[in-house]
Motif scaffolding. Structure first.
Motif, PDB file in Angstrom:
ATOM      1  N   GLY A   3       0.834  -1.194   0.000  1.00 12.91           N
ATOM      2  CA  GLY A   3       0.000   0.000   0.000  1.00 12.91           C
ATOM      3  C   GLY A   3       0.866   1.239   0.000  1.00 12.91           C
ATOM      4  O   GLY A   3       1.885   1.287   0.697  1.00 12.91           O
ATOM      5  N   LEU A   4       0.460   2.233  -0.775  1.00 14.14           N
ATOM      6  CA  LEU A   4       1.256   3.460  -0.875  1.00 14.14           C
ATOM      7  C   LEU A   4       0.390   4.674  -0.588  1.00 14.14           C
ATOM      8  O   LEU A   4      -0.664   4.855  -1.216  1.00 14.14           O
ATOM      9  CB  LEU A   4       1.824   3.605  -2.289  1.00 14.14           C
ATOM     10  N   ASP A   5       0.827   5.501   0.346  1.00 17.50           N
ATOM     11  CA  ASP A   5       0.235   6.823   0.480  1.00 17.50           C
ATOM     12  C   ASP A   5       0.669   7.647  -0.733  1.00 17.50           C
ATOM     13  O   ASP A   5       1.660   7.297  -1.406  1.00 17.50           O
ATOM     14  CB  ASP A   5       0.721   7.465   1.777  1.00 17.50           C
ATOM     15  N   ALA A   6      -0.031   8.733  -1.038  1.00 12.72           N
ATOM     16  CA  ALA A   6       0.332   9.525  -2.222  1.00 12.72           C
ATOM     17  C   ALA A   6       0.942  10.877  -1.825  1.00 12.72           C
ATOM     18  O   ALA A   6       2.142  11.090  -1.980  1.00 12.72           O
ATOM     19  CB  ALA A   6      -0.887   9.705  -3.113  1.00 12.72           C
ATOM     20  N   VAL A 169       3.029   1.951   3.189  1.00 11.68           N
ATOM     21  CA  VAL A 169       4.164   2.876   3.225  1.00 11.68           C
ATOM     22  C   VAL A 169       3.646   4.302   3.164  1.00 11.68           C
ATOM     23  O   VAL A 169       2.854   4.621   2.263  1.00 11.68           O
ATOM     24  CB  VAL A 169       5.093   2.645   2.009  1.00 11.68           C
ATOM     25  N   GLY A 170       4.074   5.147   4.089  1.00 10.24           N
ATOM     26  CA  GLY A 170       3.613   6.529   4.027  1.00 10.24           C
ATOM     27  C   GLY A 170       4.342   7.448   4.981  1.00 10.24           C
ATOM     28  O   GLY A 170       5.076   6.990   5.862  1.00 10.24           O
ATOM     29  N   SER A 175      -1.753   8.406   9.990  1.00 11.06           N
ATOM     30  CA  SER A 175      -2.669   7.943   8.929  1.00 11.06           C
ATOM     31  C   SER A 175      -2.192   6.698   8.190  1.00 11.06           C
ATOM     32  O   SER A 175      -3.003   5.945   7.658  1.00 11.06           O
ATOM     33  CB  SER A 175      -2.870   9.053   7.894  1.00 11.06           C
ATOM     34  N   ASP A 176      -0.877   6.503   8.134  1.00  7.82           N
ATOM     35  CA  ASP A 176      -0.343   5.409   7.315  1.00  7.82           C
ATOM     36  C   ASP A 176       0.212   4.255   8.134  1.00  7.82           C
ATOM     37  O   ASP A 176       0.367   3.150   7.629  1.00  7.82           O
ATOM     38  CB  ASP A 176       0.762   5.945   6.390  1.00  7.82           C
ATOM     39  N   VAL A 177       0.561   4.514   9.399  1.00  8.96           N
ATOM     40  CA  VAL A 177       1.214   3.480  10.211  1.00  8.96           C
ATOM     41  C   VAL A 177       0.261   2.913  11.277  1.00  8.96           C
ATOM     42  O   VAL A 177      -0.091   1.729  11.247  1.00  8.96           O
ATOM     43  CB  VAL A 177       2.506   4.030  10.862  1.00  8.96           C
ATOM     44  N   VAL A 188       5.432   0.882   7.106  1.00 16.07           N
ATOM     45  CA  VAL A 188       6.760   1.492   7.051  1.00 16.07           C
ATOM     46  C   VAL A 188       6.580   3.002   7.044  1.00 16.07           C
ATOM     47  O   VAL A 188       5.794   3.529   6.251  1.00 16.07           O
ATOM     48  CB  VAL A 188       7.499   1.067   5.756  1.00 16.07           C
ATOM     49  N   HIS A 189       7.309   3.679   7.938  1.00 19.68           N
ATOM     50  CA  HIS A 189       7.225   5.137   7.983  1.00 19.68           C
ATOM     51  C   HIS A 189       8.328   5.756   7.130  1.00 19.68           C
ATOM     52  O   HIS A 189       9.499   5.417   7.281  1.00 19.68           O
ATOM     53  CB  HIS A 189       7.345   5.616   9.437  1.00 19.68           C
ATOM     54  N   LEU A 190       7.928   6.643   6.253  1.00 19.08           N
ATOM     55  CA  LEU A 190       8.866   7.370   5.387  1.00 19.08           C
ATOM     56  C   LEU A 190       8.681   8.856   5.652  1.00 19.08           C
ATOM     57  O   LEU A 190       7.892   9.516   4.966  1.00 19.08           O
ATOM     58  CB  LEU A 190       8.509   7.090   3.927  1.00 19.08           C
ATOM     59  N   PRO A 191       9.361   9.410   6.638  1.00 21.80           N
ATOM     60  CA  PRO A 191       9.097  10.809   7.025  1.00 21.80           C
ATOM     61  C   PRO A 191       9.313  11.791   5.877  1.00 21.80           C
ATOM     62  O   PRO A 191      10.197  11.587   5.049  1.00 21.80           O
ATOM     63  CB  PRO A 191      10.139  11.065   8.126  1.00 21.80           C
TER      64      PRO A 191
END
Lengths: 231, 231
Positions: A3-6, A169-170, A175-177, A188-191
């Motif tokens: 899953g990908l946040d945008a 991932v976001g 909202s994503d984790v 997965v957190h991608l700051p």
């Protein structure tokens, strides 16, 4: 299944809002200093988020209401029209993919089915996906009004996905984790450089869970392939 | 597998817009007669539909722009704020199910999987589904920015549905009938009292196809069970 946040995960978004917030401070500067303007706009957004939703149109309506309030009704119609014009500019802004996204997604699409899960205005979000040049790599795109556990549960059930086989991932812990961990998925957190105040997670909830944080979108393939999380 | 439109098929919607259009005519009556106001609002909506999408927030933004234009910038901030308030009222308006919908859906849910396919503001549409009291009868709800053949193709593919096994029911020939026939599905027209001008279909397209028209939502179970179409 990935899953990908945008917004602020695949492409720049916050920056667009910050630019317009600066113009807003300027527009209401006759009646309020910058700090007061920021605080008033945030309060209006908070009071209206449930009915306006996330996205540009709700942001524009909140700026209008805040300008009217701060000016005691003295703001001109021309200035209120200008605010709507800013919203139109934001909607038409070219997509700026974040560093490494294009080439990394190309790799990931070979190993995973890619599901975009994003919130905001439906047409605006789907329009950005269509314009970003990577549309062909995505399996499906789901736009949701709020990213809570129930929303993820619905999206995954609707796509026939077992949460245990789903990794999100976001850039937003809130909202994503957290909601994905809550339903038994991985995240997965991608700051990103900045975090919108509405996206600040509850510190107690964060302390209670453990999740990997990556420094760059480019680190995803190695991490998903079994590499160690950075933290 | 039965597809259902929502606004003006399951519940009243157009009427809400007409009520607010009447208030709008009144608000701008200093600068324009009713006919001019209607025409100007429609022109603004038409010019902005691609970026505003369907739904209340876009309607509010179009009213704001039209009031500013018709008044030459003389409309007050208070009046522009009032327009936003109308939008908030519309968002909070109680759902009025159309005649026969509740009891008929209960029957249909026993024979079909019910997929709501609707357009408009994402949060507003999902909120109406949640508040309408019939949420438990729906298999899934898909909100789309535009109801064209491509949108239906995506929705059905995303839900694993063969168009040949799909029947759509709705009040708009343009949005609920023609695009579904175009992708090889079946469609039933259930006319509402009024049709929004944006929903008027191309007469040539209508003349080229044949589809059943029912007089009431109550007629659906018998029709789907093999009864004859009314036309």
């Amino acid at each position: 299944m990935l899953g990908l946040d945008a917004d602020d995960t695949l492409w720049e978004n916050e920056e667009r809002f910050h630019e317009v917030e600066a113009r807003f401070r300027d527009l209401v500067s006759t009646w309020a200093d910058g700090e007061t303007a920021d605080a008033a706009l945030l309060a209006t957004e908070r009071a209206n988020i449930a009915r306006h939703g996330y996205g540009i149109k709700g942001f524009v309506l909140s700026m209008e209401l805040t300008a009217i309030e701060l000016s005691g009704g003295a703001v001109t119609a021309a200035d209120l029209g200008r605010i709507i014009g800013w919203g139109h500019e934001m909607m038409a802004h070219p997509i700026e993919l974040l560093d490494g996204v294009a080439e990394t997604l190309d790799v990931l699409a070979g190993t995973h089915r890619l599901l975009v899960v994003t919130k905001g205005d439906l047409g605006d979000q789907l329009g950005k996906v269509a314009r970003c040049g990577l549309d062909h790599l995505f399996w499906h795109v789901d736009v949701v009004p709020e990213k809570d556990p129930e929303a993820y549960r619905r999206v995954l059930a609707g796509r026939g996905i077992d949460p245990a086989e789903f990794t999100m991932v976001g850039n937003s812990v809130k909202s994503d984790v957290l909601p994905v961990l809550a339903i038994g998925g991985r995240a997965v957190h991608l700051p990103h450089t900045t975090t919108w105040v509405f996206e600040e997670p509850d510190p107690d909830e964060v302390a209670a869970v453990d999740f990997p944080v990556l420094g760059s979108f480019r680190d995803l393939p190695a991490f998903l392939d079994g590499g160690d999380p950075v933290s």
